[in-house]
Design a protein around this motif. Structure first.
Motif, short mmCIF file in Angstrom:
data_model
loop_
_atom_site.label_atom_id
_atom_site.label_comp_id
_atom_site.label_asym_id
_atom_site.label_seq_id
_atom_site.Cartn_x
_atom_site.Cartn_y
_atom_site.Cartn_z
N GLY A 1 0.79 -1.24 0.00
CA GLY A 1 0.00 0.00 0.00
C GLY A 1 0.81 1.28 0.00
N GLN A 2 2.14 1.16 -0.07
CA GLN A 2 2.98 2.36 -0.01
C GLN A 2 3.10 2.99 -1.40
OE1 GLN A 2 4.16 3.36 3.40
NE2 GLN A 2 2.35 2.03 3.34
N LYS A 3 2.22 3.94 -1.67
CA LYS A 3 2.11 4.54 -3.00
C LYS A 3 2.77 5.92 -3.09
CE LYS A 3 -0.38 1.13 -4.64
NZ LYS A 3 0.29 0.14 -5.51
N PHE A 4 3.25 6.43 -1.95
CA PHE A 4 3.87 7.76 -1.94
C PHE A 4 5.22 7.72 -1.21
CE2 PHE A 4 -0.71 8.24 -2.14
CZ PHE A 4 -0.87 9.13 -3.21
N VAL A 5 6.22 8.28 -1.82
CA VAL A 5 7.56 8.38 -1.22
C VAL A 5 7.95 9.85 -1.15
CG1 VAL A 5 10.03 7.95 -1.62
CG2 VAL A 5 8.37 6.11 -2.00
N THR A 6 8.49 10.26 0.00
CA THR A 6 9.07 11.61 0.12
C THR A 6 10.54 11.47 0.50
OG1 THR A 6 6.98 12.62 0.81
CG2 THR A 6 8.98 13.81 1.36
N THR A 7 11.41 12.03 -0.33
CA THR A 7 12.84 12.05 0.03
C THR A 7 13.10 13.36 0.77
OG1 THR A 7 13.54 13.04 -2.07
CG2 THR A 7 13.46 10.65 -1.99
N TRP A 8 13.31 13.23 2.07
CA TRP A 8 13.49 14.42 2.91
C TRP A 8 14.82 14.40 3.65
CZ3 TRP A 8 9.66 14.10 7.67
CH2 TRP A 8 9.74 12.83 8.23
N GLY A 9 15.52 13.27 3.63
CA GLY A 9 16.86 13.18 4.21
C GLY A 9 16.93 13.66 5.64
N TYR A 10 15.98 13.22 6.46
CA TYR A 10 15.94 13.78 7.82
C TYR A 10 16.97 13.15 8.74
CZ TYR A 10 13.54 9.89 10.20
OH TYR A 10 13.22 8.69 10.77
N MET A 11 17.40 11.92 8.45
CA MET A 11 18.49 11.32 9.21
C MET A 11 19.08 10.15 8.44
SD MET A 11 17.67 8.08 10.58
CE MET A 11 18.79 8.04 11.95
N ALA A 12 20.37 9.92 8.66
CA ALA A 12 21.04 8.77 8.04
C ALA A 12 21.50 7.84 9.15
CB ALA A 12 22.24 9.24 7.22
N ASP A 13 21.59 6.56 8.83
CA ASP A 13 21.96 5.55 9.83
C ASP A 13 23.30 4.92 9.46
OD1 ASP A 13 21.87 3.72 11.91
OD2 ASP A 13 20.58 2.32 10.84
N PRO A 14 24.42 5.46 9.98
CA PRO A 14 25.69 4.76 9.78
C PRO A 14 25.68 3.42 10.53
CG PRO A 14 26.05 7.03 10.48
CD PRO A 14 24.61 6.72 10.72
N LEU A 15 26.45 2.49 10.04
CA LEU A 15 26.62 1.19 10.68
C LEU A 15 28.03 1.11 11.27
CD1 LEU A 15 25.07 -1.05 7.87
CD2 LEU A 15 23.93 -0.22 9.93
N VAL A 16 28.18 0.33 12.33
CA VAL A 16 29.47 0.21 13.01
C VAL A 16 29.91 -1.26 13.04
CG1 VAL A 16 30.79 0.85 15.05
CG2 VAL A 16 28.70 2.10 14.51
N PHE A 17 31.15 -1.51 12.64
CA PHE A 17 31.77 -2.83 12.74
C PHE A 17 32.39 -2.95 14.13
CE2 PHE A 17 31.62 -1.98 8.29
CZ PHE A 17 31.70 -3.18 7.60
N VAL A 18 32.00 -3.96 14.90
CA VAL A 18 32.52 -4.13 16.26
C VAL A 18 32.91 -5.58 16.53
CG1 VAL A 18 31.10 -2.22 17.16
CG2 VAL A 18 30.26 -4.57 17.34
N VAL A 19 33.77 -5.74 17.57
CA VAL A 19 34.19 -7.07 18.02
C VAL A 19 34.11 -7.11 19.54
CG1 VAL A 19 36.09 -8.75 18.05
CG2 VAL A 19 35.80 -7.29 16.06
N ASN A 20 33.72 -8.25 20.09
CA ASN A 20 33.76 -8.47 21.53
C ASN A 20 35.21 -8.36 22.00
OD1 ASN A 20 34.54 -10.88 23.53
ND2 ASN A 20 32.58 -10.05 24.16
N LYS A 21 35.43 -7.71 23.12
CA LYS A 21 36.81 -7.41 23.57
C LYS A 21 37.62 -8.66 23.93
CE LYS A 21 36.37 -2.60 24.89
NZ LYS A 21 36.69 -1.56 25.89
#
Length: 343
Positions: free
Chosen positions: A230-250
Motif C-alpha cells: 500500500g505504499q504509494k507515496f515516497v518523500t525524500t526528505w533526508g531527515y536522518m542517516a543511519d551509519p553502521l558500526v563494525f565491532v568485536v567483543n573485547k
C-alpha cells in the motif's frame, strides 16, 4: 662456533619460538566466530558483513572463520539486546545500527537528530572525522570494540495516503517507527501518530492499512516490494542517516595475535568503504536511478525543495534542542561545526 654460526642459531631459535607462540595463540581461536546482523545480504547492511567475513577469511588464510547470523537470530530477533549480547560474549562480532545501539550509547543518537546531516558529505564529515573518533571512544567505554563505519542510508518516508510536502500533510497519519524515543518525539512534533513496532509486525499492519506509513532507506523499497503493502507515496526528505558500526567483543579481540587484529581491523575498514558505496548506489548519480525504479512501480516520488525541507526543520527544532542536551551539547556542537566546514 663462529660468531656467524651463533647468530644463525639464535635467529633460527627466535623464529621457532615466535612460530610456537603464534601456534599457541591460534590454538585458542574458535573454529567459527558469530557475526550478528539485523539485515542479511542482499541489503547493503548484509553485504557489508559478508564482505568483512570474506576478507578476514582470505587474509588470515582461514585462521578466522566468521558465520553471519542475520535477523539478530542469536538473540531471538531482539535488536535492543544486541549491544549487551556483544559485550557479554553471546555475540562475537557485529555490524550494527547507530539507532539500535543508541539506548546503550547515548552519543549514537547524534545520527538520528532531525535534519542534522543535509547530504552524504555531512555524514562523512562526522564518521570520518574527530566526531567519529569521539563516538568510537564512547562505544569502547561502553564495553565493545569499534573498528570501522559502514552505512544503512538515509531514512525516507513512505505512506499510503498522500504526497507529503509539508508537516501539515502528515497530520494524524499513523507512521511505524523504530523503538527509539527520539523518533517518537520527532513524528509527534510533525503532527503524526508514531507507532513503534518490529518490522515483522509492520508488514501486515501496512498491508491491512492499520498503519499508514513508515520510514526506511530506499534500497528496501524494491527489495520488500513496499508498493504491494500500500505504499504509494515516497518523500525524500533526508531527515536522518543511519551509519553502521563494525565491532568485536573485547575478549575475542584479545584472543587474536596482534597481526590478526591488524588484519581484522583493516578488513573492516575496507568492507565499510564498499558498504557505503553499495548503500548510496542509485541515489548519488545525477539521474538517481533508484528513484526512477520506484516511480516505475506506479509510486509518486516527491523530492522536497529547500524551502519545503526548511518547514520540516523548523517544526522539529524543539526536538533537536531537547535531544542536544541528552546527547551532549559539546558533541552536537562539534558535529555542527564539522558539517559546516565540509568540502
Amino acid at each position: 662456533m663462529t660468531l656467524h654460526r651463533i647468530v644463525q642459531t639464535l635467529t633460527a631459535g627466535l623464529a621457532s619460538a615466535l612460530l610456537a607462540c603464534a601456534a599457541l595463540a591460534q590454538s585458542n581461536y574458535k573454529p567459527e566466530y558469530r557475526m550478528s546482523l539485523v539485515l542479511g545480504p542482499p541489503t547493503p547492511w548484509g553485504q557489508s558483513g559478508q564482505i568483512w567475513a570474506d576478507l578476514v577469511k582470505e587474509r588470515t588464510q582461514g585462521r578466522i572463520n566468521i558465520k553471519l547470523y542475520p535477523g539478530v537470530s542469536l538473540i531471538q530477533g531482539d535488536q535492543t539486546r544486541e549491544f549487551s549480547a556483544i559485550r557479554q560474549g553471546i555475540i562475537d562480532m557485529a555490524v550494527g545500527s547507530t539507532i539500535n545501539w543508541s539506548p546503550q550509547v547515548k552519543q549514537l543518537n547524534l545520527f538520528s537528530m532531525p535534519f542534522l546531516m543535509p547530504d552524504y558529505k555531512a555524514v562523512d564529515a562526522l564518521t570520518q572525522g574527530e566526531v567519529g573518533l569521539e563516538i568510537f571512544a564512547a562505544i569502547d567505554k561502553a564495553g565493545v570494540l569499534p573498528l570501522a563505519w559502514s552505512e544503512n542510508g538515509y531514512r525516507e518516508l513512505t505512506n499510503s495516503k498522500r504526497a507529503v510536502r509539508s508537516p501539515a500533510d502528515l497530520k494524524g497519519m499513523k507512521i511505524r517507527v523504530v523503538g527509539s524515543p527520539l523518533f517518537a518525539d520527532m513524528f509527534t512534533a510533525l503532527g503524526a501518530n508514531p507507532t513503534q513496532m518490529s518490522w515483522a509486525d509492520a508488514q501486515p499492519a501496512l498491508a491491512s492499512g492499520a498503519v499508514d506509513g513508515q520510514e526506511n532507506p530506499l534500497f528496501m523499497f524494491p527489495l520488500l516490494k513496499l508498493h504491494n503493502l500500500g505504499q504509494k507515496f515516497v518523500t525524500t526528505w533526508g531527515y536522518m542517516a543511519d551509519p553502521l558500526v563494525f565491532v568485536v567483543n573485547k575478549d575475542v579481540w584479545s584472543s587474536w595475535t596482534p597481526a590478526d587484529q591488524a588484519i581484522v581491523r583493516q578488513a573492516a575498514i575496507d568492507a565499510g568503504k564498499q558498504g557505503v558505496a553499495i548503500a548510496r548506489k542509485g541515489l548519488v548519480e545525477a539521474d538517481k536511478p533508484l528513484l526512477k525504479e520506484i516511480a516505475g512501480f506506479g509510486v509518486t516520488v516527491t523530492q522536497l525543495s529547500p524551502a519545503e525541507r526548511d518547514a520540516f526543520v523548523k517544526a522539529t527544532r524543539p526536538v533537536y534542542d531537547k535531544w542536544k542536551q541528552t546527547i551532549g551539547v559539546d558533541l552536537v556542537n562539534a558535529a555542527e561545526k564539522a558539517i559546516a566546514a565540509r568540502k
